[in-house]
Design an enzyme around this catalytic site. Structure first.
Site, PDB file in Angstrom:
ATOM      1  N   GLU A 134       0.865  -1.172   0.000  1.00 18.37           N
ATOM      2  CA  GLU A 134       0.000   0.000   0.000  1.00 18.37           C
ATOM      3  C   GLU A 134       0.900   1.219   0.000  1.00 18.37           C
ATOM      4  OE1 GLU A 134      -2.359  -3.213   2.013  1.00 18.37           O
ATOM      5  OE2 GLU A 134      -0.554  -2.229   2.732  1.00 18.37           O
ATOM      6  N   ASN A 188       1.677  10.105  -2.519  1.00 12.60           N
ATOM      7  CA  ASN A 188       3.122   9.855  -2.569  1.00 12.60           C
ATOM      8  C   ASN A 188       3.551   9.485  -3.994  1.00 12.60           C
ATOM      9  OD1 ASN A 188       5.793   9.172  -2.167  1.00 12.60           O
ATOM     10  ND2 ASN A 188       5.394   8.018  -0.282  1.00 12.60           N
ATOM     11  N   TYR A 204       7.773   2.397  -7.524  1.00 11.10           N
ATOM     12  CA  TYR A 204       7.085   1.107  -7.626  1.00 11.10           C
ATOM     13  C   TYR A 204       6.703   0.788  -9.071  1.00 11.10           C
ATOM     14  CZ  TYR A 204       6.925   1.504  -2.556  1.00 11.10           C
ATOM     15  OH  TYR A 204       7.262   1.645  -1.234  1.00 11.10           O
TER      16      TYR A 204
END
Length: 155
Positions: A108, A113, A120
């Site tokens: 998560e 962000n 990611y």
């Protein structure tokens, strides 16, 4: 240098808490007690990055059967931009596939962000859902991300 954390070191929880407090804008998402408890879990892996003797970044992951969940990734602000997050993730993925037989990794991330989301996505995570008001201080939604780890066939 990236290495597997020695989880038996009694001072490690405090080091991780201090690093997370400095790394996250809202402070550490976990208390020292939560780090202490997590370090006792045999299904948790921690990799750290060091500059000399100083721990400057870490990633942690719970794993069970063929799934893993990244619980924290923190890099001290002074060391950002040196691809530490990427290197920590790649080291973790290698360990998960080779030794733990993990095939899918979840995490998560705060919806605001964008820096972490870029990291990611560069590691081939995809958004698969959202958790409303998952985070506190401040309240915010979390994006649920997933990565399928590739496994080379052994002949």
């Amino acid at each position: 240098m990236i290495e597997l954390l020695d989880k038996t070191d009694a001072s490690v929880a405090d080091t991780l808490f201090q690093l997370a407090t400095a790394a996250y804008p809202a402070g550490s998402p976990w208390s020292i007690q939560q780090f202490e408890d997590d370090l006792k879990n045999p299904r948790t892996l921690y990799f750290i990055a060091k500059a000399g003797q100083k721990t400057i970044a870490f990633v942690s992951c719970h794993h069970l059967f063929d799934e893993g969940e990244i619980t924290n990734l923190a890099v001290l602000p002074a060391y950002r931009g040196h691809q530490l997050g990427q290197r920590l993730l790649e080291t973790l993925f290698s360990k998960l596939v080779q030794e733990e037989a993990v095939l899918t990794v979840f995490l998560e991330v705060r919806s605001s962000n964008s820096h972490a989301q870029r990291l990611y996505r560069s590691q081939h995570f995809e958004v698969i859902g959202k958790r409303k008001q998952y985070y506190q201080h401040p309240f915010e939604d979390a994006l649920i991300m997933r990565k399928l780890l590739s496994v080379e066939k052994k002949e």
